[in-house]
Write a protein that holds these residues in place. Structure first.
Motif, short mmCIF file in Angstrom:
data_model
loop_
_atom_site.label_atom_id
_atom_site.label_comp_id
_atom_site.label_asym_id
_atom_site.label_seq_id
_atom_site.Cartn_x
_atom_site.Cartn_y
_atom_site.Cartn_z
N GLY A 219 1.57 -10.48 10.81
CA GLY A 219 2.63 -10.50 11.82
C GLY A 219 2.67 -9.22 12.63
O GLY A 219 2.67 -9.24 13.88
N ARG A 220 2.71 -8.07 11.96
CA ARG A 220 2.71 -6.77 12.62
C ARG A 220 1.88 -5.83 11.76
O ARG A 220 2.26 -5.56 10.62
N LEU A 221 0.79 -5.33 12.32
CA LEU A 221 -0.16 -4.56 11.51
C LEU A 221 0.49 -3.34 10.87
O LEU A 221 0.25 -3.05 9.69
N HIS A 222 1.33 -2.63 11.62
CA HIS A 222 1.93 -1.42 11.04
C HIS A 222 3.01 -1.74 10.01
O HIS A 222 3.49 -0.83 9.33
N ALA A 223 3.38 -3.01 9.87
CA ALA A 223 4.28 -3.40 8.78
C ALA A 223 3.58 -3.31 7.43
O ALA A 223 4.20 -3.53 6.38
N ALA A 224 2.29 -2.94 7.44
CA ALA A 224 1.59 -2.67 6.19
C ALA A 224 2.29 -1.58 5.39
O ALA A 224 2.14 -1.51 4.17
N VAL A 225 3.07 -0.73 6.09
CA VAL A 225 3.79 0.33 5.38
C VAL A 225 4.80 -0.27 4.39
O VAL A 225 5.07 0.32 3.34
N ILE A 226 5.36 -1.44 4.71
CA ILE A 226 6.29 -2.10 3.79
C ILE A 226 5.57 -2.46 2.49
O ILE A 226 6.06 -2.20 1.39
N VAL A 227 4.40 -3.04 2.64
CA VAL A 227 3.62 -3.46 1.47
C VAL A 227 3.17 -2.25 0.67
O VAL A 227 3.23 -2.24 -0.57
N ALA A 228 2.74 -1.21 1.38
CA ALA A 228 2.26 0.00 0.70
C ALA A 228 3.37 0.68 -0.08
O ALA A 228 3.20 1.03 -1.26
N VAL A 229 4.53 0.87 0.54
CA VAL A 229 5.65 1.52 -0.14
C VAL A 229 6.10 0.68 -1.33
O VAL A 229 6.36 1.21 -2.42
N PHE A 230 6.18 -0.62 -1.15
CA PHE A 230 6.59 -1.52 -2.23
C PHE A 230 5.64 -1.39 -3.43
O PHE A 230 6.07 -1.17 -4.57
N GLY A 231 4.35 -1.51 -3.18
CA GLY A 231 3.39 -1.48 -4.27
C GLY A 231 3.32 -0.13 -4.97
O GLY A 231 3.28 -0.06 -6.20
N LEU A 232 3.36 0.94 -4.19
CA LEU A 232 3.28 2.28 -4.78
C LEU A 232 4.53 2.62 -5.58
O LEU A 232 4.45 3.15 -6.70
N LEU A 233 5.70 2.33 -5.01
CA LEU A 233 6.95 2.65 -5.71
C LEU A 233 7.10 1.85 -6.99
O LEU A 233 7.47 2.39 -8.04
N LEU A 234 6.80 0.56 -6.92
CA LEU A 234 6.98 -0.28 -8.09
C LEU A 234 5.97 0.10 -9.18
O LEU A 234 6.31 0.14 -10.37
N GLY A 235 4.76 0.37 -8.76
CA GLY A 235 3.76 0.79 -9.74
C GLY A 235 4.13 2.12 -10.39
O GLY A 235 3.94 2.31 -11.61
N TRP A 236 4.67 3.04 -9.60
CA TRP A 236 5.08 4.34 -10.14
C TRP A 236 6.26 4.20 -11.09
O TRP A 236 6.26 4.77 -12.18
N ARG A 237 7.25 3.40 -10.70
CA ARG A 237 8.43 3.22 -11.54
C ARG A 237 8.07 2.57 -12.87
O ARG A 237 8.65 2.90 -13.91
N ARG A 238 7.12 1.67 -12.85
CA ARG A 238 6.75 0.95 -14.07
C ARG A 238 5.56 1.58 -14.79
O ARG A 238 5.13 1.06 -15.82
N ARG A 239 5.06 2.68 -14.24
CA ARG A 239 3.90 3.33 -14.82
C ARG A 239 2.75 2.34 -14.99
O ARG A 239 2.10 2.27 -16.03
#
Length: 468
Positions: A219-239
Motif C-alpha cells: 500500500g505504502r512502501l515507507h509504511a514498512a516502518v510499521i512492520v519493522a517497529v512491530f517485529g523488532l519491539l515484540l521480538g525484544w520484549r519476548r526475547r
C-alpha cells in the motif's frame, strides 16, 4: 471439581475418583460463534460502503490508479499514451500521476497495492470502457475485510457488543468510511494490512503477521516502518529473535514480489520506482524539523486526527493507565503507527492534497491504535464514560455528512482555517441547529439502547493469554 487448561481438544477433570479426560467443546461450533458477530458487522459496513462510494467523481489519485488497473486488464500494457485516458493527459496535474520509466516511456505512477487489488474487478466487469465503479466496489470490499479483521481481533478480549461497537466506530465514525472505503487509495490497502497484522498477532501466527505486513508495504512502501517497529519491539520484549526473523522473512517475500511488480510496470527492480520519489527527498531536505507540519497531522481543522476523531482524547488517559496491562502486540503496533506518522511528517505535507473528506495520511496510525484504544475504553473514568456516547454520535454524524455529500472537503490552502463541515454549517445556522438536535436525539436513543442491553457474562468473553 476443577478443570485446568490443556492443549486443544482435551481438558483434565480432577475429582475424588481420580483424573479423567473430557472432550473440549466442538471446535467447529466455537469457530462459527467467533466469526458470527464480526461477519455481521462487516456485512453492515459493506452495504453502507457500497451505497456511498464514489462512482462518478473523485480524487485524481484514485482515478489514476484505476486507469492503470483498467489498462492492465483491457490492453495488458502499462504504457500511458495520449489516447489512453484523455482526462488525465489533459489535466494540469498530469505530472503528479504520470511518470517516466527508465526507458523513457511514460506510465501511471501509483501504489502497487491500489492498482493490483482492483485488477480482478476490472477484468470481470470493466474491461471494455473505463469506469470508477469496479475500483470503488473493490475499495468497499477491502475496507469491509479490514473491519472484519478488526472485529475478530477485538472479540479476543472484549464482550461481543463492545467488540462490535469498536469495529463500527472505526468503520463508520472515522475517515475510513470517506477515504479508504470511497475509492482505491493506498490507505485502502494499508489499513487491511494493519488490521490483519493485529488479527494474526492474537493467534501468534508470526508468519501471517509478516504477510499482512507485506500487504501494508504494497500500500505504502515507507509504511514498512510499521512492520519493522512491530517485529523488532515484540521480538525484544519476548526475547525471541526467531519471532522477528519470521515476520521479517515473510514480509520480505512480499517486498520481493513488489520488486517484481515494479520491474514489470516500470522497468526497474527498485520498489520505489512506482512513485516520483525525488519530490519526497526535496521536501525532507527543507522540512526536517517542521513542527507546524507535524502538528498539522494532529490538530489542524481540516486534517487533524484529534479534531476529526476526538474520542481518542477521551481514551488516552485510560490508555496510559492500562499501558502495561495491554497485550504486547497492541502496544508494539501503536508505537509502529506513531513512528510511521513522524516519518510521514518528514517526507510529505500533512494536508495530503485535495478531493477527500477528513484526514488520510494518519489512517495508518488510526488502524495501528484501534486495538489498544478499544481495549482501554473498557476502563475509562466516570467523566469520560458520560462523554463517550455524545462524542461518538457527533463524530459519526460528521463523517456521515461527508460520505453522503461528496462535494464537501477542504483544499490544501484551507486546512488550517477550514473544517469541511462546520465551516459550511456556520453560514447556515438552521442547519447547525438541526445537526445539534439530531446528535442529541441520537445520543439519548443510543444510551437507552445500550443501557437496556444485557451485559455479557465474563464467561462469554474469550479468555486471552496476557502475552497476547
Amino acid at each position: 471439581m476443577s478443570a485446568v487448561d490443556l492443549p486443544a481438544g482435551e481438558a483434565i477433570v480432577v475429582n475424588n475418583e481420580g483424573v479423567s479426560k473430557t472432550s473440549a467443546p466442538n471446535d467447529s461450533s466455537s469457530t462459527s460463534s467467533e466469526w458470527r458477530m464480526p461477519s455481521v458487522v462487516a456485512a453492515i459496513c459493506l452495504s453502507v460502503f457500497v451505497a456511498t462510494a464514489s462512482y462518478s467523481t473523485g480524487s485524481g489519485d484514485v482515478a489514476a490508479a484505476n486507469v492503470l488497473s483498467w489498462q492492465l486488464t483491457s490492453a495488458g500494457d502499462p504504457i500511458f499514451r495520449d489516447t489512453t485516458y484523455p482526462p488525465i493527459d489533459d489535466h494540469p496535474g498530469r505530472d503528479i500521476w504520470v511518470i517516466e520509466r527508465s526507458d523513457g516511456q511514460e506510465v501511471i505512477g501509483r501504489s502497487p497495492g491500489a492498482v493490483a487489488a482492483a485488477i480482478p474487478a476490472y477484468a470481470l466487469f470493466g474491461r471494455e470502457t473505463f469506469s470508477l465503479i469496479p475500483g470503488a466496489v473493490t475499495a468497499a470490499l477491502i475496507t469491509a475485510l479490514a473491519v472484519l479483521l478488526l472485529a475478530l481481533t477485538l472479540r479476543e478480549r472484549l464482550a461481543p457488543r463492545e467488540a462490535a461497537l469498536g469495529a463500527l466506530v472505526f468503520a463508520l465514525g472515522t475517515p475510513v468510511w470517506t477515504v479508504a472505503a470511497d475509492g482505491m487509495w493506498p490507505h485502502t490497502i494499508t489499513i487491511v494490512g494493519v488490521c490483519g497484522m493485529g488479527w494474526a498477532a492474537t493467534r501468534e501466527r508470526w508468519w501471517l503477521v509478516g504477510l499482512f505486513g507485506g500487504v501494508v508495504v504494497w500500500g505504502r512502501l515507507h509504511a514498512a516502518v510499521i512492520v519493522a517497529v512491530f517485529g523488532l519491539l515484540l521480538g525484544w520484549r519476548r526475547r525471541d529473535a526467531g519471532l522477528t526473523a519470521v515476520i521479517g522473512a515473510s514480509s520480505g517475500l512480499m517486498l520481493l514480489l513488489q520488486a517484481a511488480w515494479t520491474r514489470w510496470i516500470y522497468g526497474d527492480w527498485n520498489p520505489m520506482a512506482s512513485y516520483e520519489t525525488d519530490k519526497f527527498g526535496e521536501y525532507a531536505e527543507t522540512h526536517t524539523l517542521d513542527v507546524v507540519n507535524q502538528l498539522g497531522f494532529w490538530v489542524s481543522p481540516g486534517r487533524g486526527l484529534l479534531v476529526w476523531t476526538p474520542v481518542i482524547l477521551l481514551l488516552v488517559p485510560s490508555l496510559l493507565k492500562r499501558w502495561t496491562t495491554l497485550p504486547e502486540w497492541s502496544r508494539a503496533l501503536l508505537l509502529g503507527g506513531i513512528a510511521y506518522t513522524l516519518l510521514q511528517g518528514l517526507l510529505n505535507r500533512f494536508s495530503g492534497g485535495d478531493a477527500f473528506y477528513g484526514y488520510r495520511l494518519t489512517l495508518e496510525l488510526l488502524a495501528c491504535a484501534a486495538p489498544a484504544l478499544a481495549y482501554a475504553a473498557t476502563s475509562v473514568g466516570p467523566a469520560a464514560r458520560r462523554l463517550l456516547a455524545p462524542v461518538l454520535i457527533f463524530q459519526a454524524l460528521i463523517i456521515a455528512a461527508g460520505a453522503a455529500n461528496q462535494t464537501l472537503g477542504s483544499t490544501t490552502e484551507e486546512v488550517w482555517t477550514h473544517h469541511a463541515l462546520f465551516s459550511v454549517m456556520v453560514q447556515q445556522p438552521y442547519v447547525l441547529l438541526g445537526f445539534a438536535a439530531t446528535g442529541l436525539a441520537a445520543t439519548y436513543l443510543a444510551c437507552r439502547i445500550w443501557a437496556g442491553t444485557p451485559q455479557a457474562s465474563l464467561t462469554d468473553v474469550p479468555q486471552a493469554v496476557e502475552s497476547r
